[in-house]
Design a protein around this motif. Sequence first.
Motif, mmCIF file in Angstrom:
data_model
loop_
_atom_site.group_PDB
_atom_site.id
_atom_site.type_symbol
_atom_site.label_atom_id
_atom_site.label_comp_id
_atom_site.label_asym_id
_atom_site.label_seq_id
_atom_site.Cartn_x
_atom_site.Cartn_y
_atom_site.Cartn_z
ATOM 1 N N GLU A 152 0.889 -1.160 0.000
ATOM 2 C CA GLU A 152 0.000 0.000 0.000
ATOM 3 C C GLU A 152 0.927 1.209 0.000
ATOM 4 O OE1 GLU A 152 -3.867 0.664 2.575
ATOM 5 O OE2 GLU A 152 -2.052 1.290 3.639
ATOM 6 N N VAL A 153 0.771 2.073 -0.989
ATOM 7 C CA VAL A 153 1.718 3.177 -1.143
ATOM 8 C C VAL A 153 1.219 4.413 -0.408
ATOM 9 C CG1 VAL A 153 2.894 4.659 -2.816
ATOM 10 C CG2 VAL A 153 2.413 2.269 -3.388
ATOM 11 N N ASP A 154 2.077 4.976 0.424
ATOM 12 C CA ASP A 154 1.758 6.242 1.113
ATOM 13 C C ASP A 154 2.093 7.380 0.151
ATOM 14 O OD1 ASP A 154 1.650 8.521 2.647
ATOM 15 O OD2 ASP A 154 2.611 7.605 4.400
ATOM 16 N N LYS A 155 1.056 7.987 -0.413
ATOM 17 C CA LYS A 155 1.263 8.972 -1.476
ATOM 18 C C LYS A 155 2.022 10.206 -1.003
ATOM 19 C CE LYS A 155 -2.192 7.110 -4.315
ATOM 20 N NZ LYS A 155 -3.603 6.944 -4.539
ATOM 21 N N GLU A 156 1.903 10.506 0.318
ATOM 22 C CA GLU A 156 2.621 11.650 0.861
ATOM 23 C C GLU A 156 4.128 11.436 0.772
ATOM 24 O OE1 GLU A 156 0.688 14.269 2.689
ATOM 25 O OE2 GLU A 156 -0.741 13.229 1.384
ATOM 26 N N LEU A 181 -2.206 -9.639 -8.040
ATOM 27 C CA LEU A 181 -1.044 -10.193 -8.751
ATOM 28 C C LEU A 181 0.158 -10.363 -7.815
ATOM 29 C CD1 LEU A 181 -1.117 -8.119 -12.071
ATOM 30 C CD2 LEU A 181 -2.037 -10.396 -11.649
ATOM 31 N N CYS A 182 0.065 -9.755 -6.635
ATOM 32 C CA CYS A 182 1.211 -9.716 -5.734
ATOM 33 C C CYS A 182 1.457 -11.077 -5.090
ATOM 34 C CB CYS A 182 0.953 -8.663 -4.662
ATOM 35 S SG CYS A 182 2.243 -8.569 -3.407
ATOM 36 N N HIS A 183 2.732 -11.476 -5.036
ATOM 37 C CA HIS A 183 3.098 -12.744 -4.399
ATOM 38 C C HIS A 183 3.536 -12.539 -2.948
ATOM 39 C CE1 HIS A 183 3.674 -15.711 -7.937
ATOM 40 N NE2 HIS A 183 2.906 -14.730 -8.340
ATOM 41 N N GLY A 184 3.599 -11.287 -2.504
ATOM 42 C CA GLY A 184 3.976 -11.022 -1.123
ATOM 43 C C GLY A 184 5.457 -11.165 -0.852
ATOM 44 N N GLY A 243 7.720 -8.871 -0.688
ATOM 45 C CA GLY A 243 8.236 -7.786 0.139
ATOM 46 C C GLY A 243 9.260 -6.923 -0.553
ATOM 47 N N GLY A 244 9.591 -7.248 -1.797
ATOM 48 C CA GLY A 244 10.660 -6.543 -2.514
ATOM 49 C C GLY A 244 10.428 -5.039 -2.600
ATOM 50 N N CYS A 245 9.212 -4.663 -2.975
ATOM 51 C CA CYS A 245 8.932 -3.241 -3.183
ATOM 52 C C CYS A 245 9.134 -2.434 -1.901
ATOM 53 C CB CYS A 245 7.528 -3.019 -3.740
ATOM 54 S SG CYS A 245 6.214 -3.795 -2.762
ATOM 55 N N SER A 246 8.637 -2.955 -0.785
ATOM 56 C CA SER A 246 8.790 -2.172 0.452
ATOM 57 C C SER A 246 10.248 -2.144 0.904
ATOM 58 C CB SER A 246 7.858 -2.661 1.554
ATOM 59 O OG SER A 246 8.315 -3.856 2.088
ATOM 60 N N LEU A 247 11.009 -3.175 0.567
ATOM 61 C CA LEU A 247 12.430 -3.201 0.927
ATOM 62 C C LEU A 247 13.227 -2.172 0.127
ATOM 63 C CD1 LEU A 247 13.118 -7.046 1.165
ATOM 64 C CD2 LEU A 247 13.305 -5.421 3.043
ATOM 65 N N ALA A 286 7.952 4.478 1.777
ATOM 66 C CA ALA A 286 6.577 4.877 1.452
ATOM 67 C C ALA A 286 5.649 3.686 1.259
ATOM 68 C CB ALA A 286 6.592 5.725 0.184
ATOM 69 N N ILE A 287 6.185 2.479 1.403
ATOM 70 C CA ILE A 287 5.336 1.303 1.158
ATOM 71 C C ILE A 287 5.103 0.528 2.437
ATOM 72 C CG2 ILE A 287 5.104 -0.876 -0.099
ATOM 73 C CD1 ILE A 287 6.588 0.353 -2.403
ATOM 74 N N ASN A 288 3.830 0.456 2.800
ATOM 75 C CA ASN A 288 3.410 -0.406 3.904
ATOM 76 C C ASN A 288 2.849 -1.686 3.323
ATOM 77 O OD1 ASN A 288 3.885 1.454 5.985
ATOM 78 N ND2 ASN A 288 2.026 2.533 5.392
ATOM 79 N N GLU A 289 2.823 -2.711 4.148
ATOM 80 C CA GLU A 289 2.221 -3.955 3.678
ATOM 81 C C GLU A 289 0.915 -4.183 4.404
ATOM 82 O OE1 GLU A 289 5.911 -6.467 3.999
ATOM 83 O OE2 GLU A 289 5.306 -6.993 1.970
ATOM 84 N N VAL A 290 -0.108 -4.432 3.623
ATOM 85 C CA VAL A 290 -1.416 -4.744 4.197
ATOM 86 C C VAL A 290 -1.797 -6.146 3.722
ATOM 87 C CG1 VAL A 290 -2.131 -2.338 4.290
ATOM 88 C CG2 VAL A 290 -2.639 -3.681 2.259
#
Lengths: 296, 280
Positions: free
Chosen positions: B64-68, B98-101, B103-107, B113-117
């Motif tokens: 989940e992207v924090d747009k701020e 489509l996400c496999h979870g 964690g790459g993007c948040s890393l 800016a990326i939280n995981e929900v």
Amino acid sequence: MLSSRPFKELVIISGKGGTGKTSLVASLVSLNETTNVIADCDVDAADLHLILAPKIKQRDTFSGGKMASIVAEKCSGCGKCAELCRFGAIVPTGNIFRIEETGCEGCGVCAHFCPEQAIDYSSVINGEWFVSNTRCGPLVHAKLGIAEENSGKLVSLLRARAKKIALAEGHKTIIIDGAPGIGCPVIASITGANLVLIVTEPTLSGLHDLERVGELAGHFKIPVSVCINKFDLNEDVTRMITTLASVEGWKVCGKISYDPIFTKAQVAGVSVVEYGESRVADEIRSVWNEVVTTFA
Amino acid sequence: MKIAIASGKGGTGKTTIAINMALVLSDNEHGVTYVDCDVEEPNGHIFLKPQITEVVPSFVPVPEVDKEKCNLCGECGEICAYSAIIPMKDNVLVFPELCHGCGGCSLVCPENAINEVGRSLGVIECGTAGNIKFIQGRLRIGEAMSPPLIRELLKKIPESDIVILDSPPGTSCPVIAAIKPADMVLLVTEPTPFGLNDLKLAVEMVRKLQLPFGVIINRCDLGNDDVLEYCKREEIDILLEIPNERRIAEAYSRGQTLVEELPEYRERFVELFEKCKKGL
């Protein structure tokens, strides 16, 4: 708009395995008087070719994704990869680490963060797909590699190819043999189809699984028809199925008797309707007539 | 001991073997856990009729992207192998299904800016059926991926002398996830051309995983001898054969267990277990 396509897609699924999808598909494609393209989308246990005896005209490899593997000589054994891997695919081996091919989901996180750049991350071949001729029309089919992933992507590829052939050669129907279950290969088989035909059996397991796969089709707003195979095995459960169908607005396209002819035809390498005159062949013809009416 | 019951072809009788083994072995004073890993279409509960005491929802972590905080650098899109997160000119699109979870993007996000929900996978249900510890996964309808739920399910298996892993059909990632922890795999087949074709695929699968295995032939008196001959050629042990009897099929259709309807089969499941132990 779906209704303005020059062809229609009929997908045969079941929820529960072993209800007779592939046997029925083999018969339906034999009966279809307008020409059809056939797609065997049960990619990790494809059986339709055993009846249709395809002559392969075109074959190609399928790559659905990437795989990571650790170059042993470069690995320092720091374990960062194993720490980051969310799929439990990285295991220690001696002083270093190794990625289990069967567990790797190809996300690339380990390769990205390896301090030694010791992880190779590249495209892999997940399987092979084919376009063949059969006595019932062109067949698009595939063999997914053992323990491979991305079956949904392979299914999508097969469907796209089937559509291309239907357009190019003027076929009116694409008949898709689907996979059991409700997961990604099934979803990839049914999205955007004109009609789903669920082949079920009158067992409590069959009924339970019918509810789930029927709900899945509803989730994707695909109309549902039902065919009850082996119906005389348990007429009480057959009644429960027809009641469910009625409540859900699913058309029951027909009922097929529990009969050894299914196996006999399979052993002979032909579809039931090709095996000769039989009550079951008549029942299948009746199912097909109902499907055609529903399609129209 | 963990015994997985698998097959290439669907509908060969995996659940029949799994639940009847569980029933017979639990009566013989073994501590037994039955695990229904066919999370897409779990059927074991129909026969074991468990009391469910715990329902645990299961999730895949999706971004989940924090747009701020997002500076549209595009790093998340670069690392994503599944096109689940797509940075655009002035926005980042996320396709959670489509996400496999991984964690790459948040890393990789330099701005945190990326939280995981959680994307709901389904539920894990635990309970008991008489002496048997029962646990199953039930995939949310519309969820494409069963392996993450199967992996969560396997983590929750209670300690037991005997764990029976009732697997999904096929030879791809859901089955691999289910049978990986097994000490022994029983491949259930039927003696038909489709059965043989899919058995060969299943044998390749268990050999790839380097798991000891044996074959069970259900409805053994229909079809032809090709499965028998294949097993002989490949030196694969046939551990049990069950004939094609209508009364077995009818009992199954009513949700009755084989050993309830035909108690003479109890001994055969005890023998099957003894052969599994010897196979190790």
